[in-house]
Motif scaffolding. Structure first.
Motif: not given
Length: 160
Positions: A30, A59, A63-64, A67, A140, A143-144, A147
Motif C-alpha cells: 500500500p 488508509v 492497512v500497513t 497487516d 492482512g 486488506s492490502k 486497498v
C-alpha cells in the motif's frame, strides 16, 4: 519525453510494484501504491486531488499497521506463539517460489511447522495456532490487496 509523462508512467510502475507488495512481505504494497498516486498527482495526464492523497495516505498507513497486527492477534487468539507467526512468514516466502498454491499453503504449513516445533509435536494445539496465523495472514493480505486494487482503480479513473 515530458516530465508529466514520466510521472504518469512512474506512477503506474509504482502501483504495479505495490500490487506485488500486497503478497510479498518485504515490499510495502500500500505505501508503494500510494507513492504511485502521489507521483501521478504531479502529472498533467492524471487528475488526483489533495483530499484523495490525504485519505489514501491515511488508509495506506492503517492497512500497513493492521497487516502486522492481524497475524499476531489471530495467532494469539487461537493459542499460538510467535513461532507460528514467524513460520507463517517463512512459509509465505518459500511459497512464493511454488506459485499460487504455495502462496496459499505456504503460510499455513509454515505456521504449523513453527508451532509443532514450539509445542514439541502437539498436533491439536499446533493446528489451531496455525489456523489462526493463516487467518491473520489472509486478513492482512486481503486488506492490502483490496486497498492496492482501489488505488489502481483511482489511478486509471484519473485519466478520464
Amino acid at each position: 519525453m515530458t516530465a508529466s509523462l514520466l510521472f504518469s508512467i512512474g506512477a503506474g510502475l509504482l502501483l504495479l510494484i505495490g500490487l506485488i507488495g500486497a503478497f510479498v512481505p518485504v515490499l510495502p504494497g500500500p505505501p508503494l501504491a500510494w507513492a504511485g498516486l502521489l507521483l501521478s498527482f504531479f502529472s498533467k495526464y492524471n487528475q488526483i486531488s489533495i483530499a484523495c492523497l490525504i485519505i489514501t495516505g491515511a488508509v495506506a498507513i492503517i492497512v500497513t499497521i493492521m497487516d502486522n497486527v492481524f497475524p499476531v492477534l489471530m495467532t494469539k487468539k487461537n493459542g499460538g506463539s510467535k513461532t507460528a507467526t514467524t513460520g507463517s512468514t517463512i512459509g509465505l516466502i518459500v511459497g512464493l517460489f511454488l506459485g499460487p498454491v504455495g502462496i496459499i499453503l505456504g503460510p499455513f504449513l509454515g505456521a504449523l511447522l513453527g508451532e509443532l516445533i514450539h509445542t514439541h509435536g502437539d498436533m491439536d494445539v499446533s493446528f489451531k495456532s496455525a489456523w489462526g496465523a493463516f487467518l491473520g495472514f489472509l486478513c492482512g493480505t486481503g486488506s492490502k490487496l483490496i486497498v492496492v486494487l482501489i488505488y489502481i482503480w483511482i489511478y486509471v479513473a484519473s485519466f478520464f
